[in-house]
Scaffold this active site. Structure first.
Site, PDB file in Angstrom:
ATOM      1  CG  HIS A  28      -1.871  -1.149   1.211  1.00 28.56           C
ATOM      2  ND1 HIS A  28      -2.045  -1.903   2.517  1.00 28.56           N
ATOM      3  CD2 HIS A  28      -2.983  -1.245   0.338  1.00 28.56           C
ATOM      4  CE1 HIS A  28      -3.108  -2.809   2.064  1.00 28.56           C
ATOM      5  NE2 HIS A  28      -3.413  -2.427   1.053  1.00 28.56           N
ATOM      6  CE  LYS A  52     -11.072  -7.694   1.155  1.00 32.44           C
ATOM      7  NZ  LYS A  52      -9.821  -6.949   0.780  1.00 32.44           N
ATOM      8  NE  ARG A 102      -2.857  -7.250  -4.485  1.00 35.68           N
ATOM      9  CZ  ARG A 102      -3.350  -7.431  -3.388  1.00 35.68           C
ATOM     10  NH1 ARG A 102      -2.795  -7.754  -2.256  1.00 35.68           N
ATOM     11  NH2 ARG A 102      -4.679  -7.423  -3.432  1.00 35.68           N
ATOM     12  CB  SER A 139      -4.142  -6.781   4.146  1.00 36.86           C
ATOM     13  OG  SER A 139      -3.865  -5.433   3.831  1.00 36.86           O
TER      14      SER A 139
END
Ligand code: ADP
Length: 163
Positions: A28, A52, A102, A139
């Site tokens: 990030h 999440k 990504r 994460s």
């Protein structure tokens, strides 16, 4: 009169960088660093993502940690945001959303959100490709390693005073 990119009178370019940041990683931070080269101001919006899992840290704690990281960067504002990114962008007069990808899976996800945001509010999403050294950092991997007691400090940016 048309304002050119270098015109001193042009409107500041403001982007919102929304995310769960659960936790905020060096991946990030790399997007923020690159975003600062493209935009005059960045608003990092820490979301409470209902899809999440929550971390040990609350959104408020995550927000405070990110704010500490960028304490000396006057062009960055860090906020907690639970609503639509489009509404937050309007509050800050931001015309852009900053995101990173990504993988192809990330791209498909980002494309859908970018499309919706453009449709509902005209916001342009600028998507930066992760540099190879950050493309495996997420994460969720950091959370998993941490849950098994693994030292994850290499994946978490250091606040300036600790450098
Ligand atoms: P969200 O829950 O909104 O996906 P995340 O905190 O997981 O929030 O990610 C925020 C943004 O940062 C997303 O655009 C994500 O693709 C991007 N991102 C996450 N990790 C990386 C990384 N290592 N390199 C580049 N972009 C990343």
């Amino acid at each position: 009169m048309t304002q050119t990119t270098n015109s001193p009178n042009r409107q500041p370019r403001i982007a919102v960088f929304p995310g769960t940041f659960n936790p905020f990683t060096i991946g990030h931070a790399a997007i923020v660093r690159r975003g600062l080269q493209l935009f005059d101001r960045l608003v990092i919006a820490v979301g409470v993502n209902i899809n999440k899992p929550e971390s040990v840290e609350s959104a408020e704690e995550r927000c405070n940690e990110i704010a500490e990281l960028y304490y000396y960067e006057s062009r960055i504002t860090v906020v907690i945001w639970e609503g639509l990114t489009a509404d937050l962008a309007r509050n800050f007069d931001a015309k852009f959303i900053l995101r990173g990808v990504r993988s192809v899976a990330d791209f498909e996800y980002e494309r859908n959100i970018a499309d919706i945001n453009h449709t509902i509010s005209g916001l342009e999403t600028v998507i930066l490709l992760a540099a190879p050294e950050y493309s495996a950092i997420s994460s969720s991997v950091v959370r998993e390693l941490r849950s098994f007691g693994h030292d994850v400090s290499r994946f978490i940016p250091l606040p300036p005073k600790m450098k």
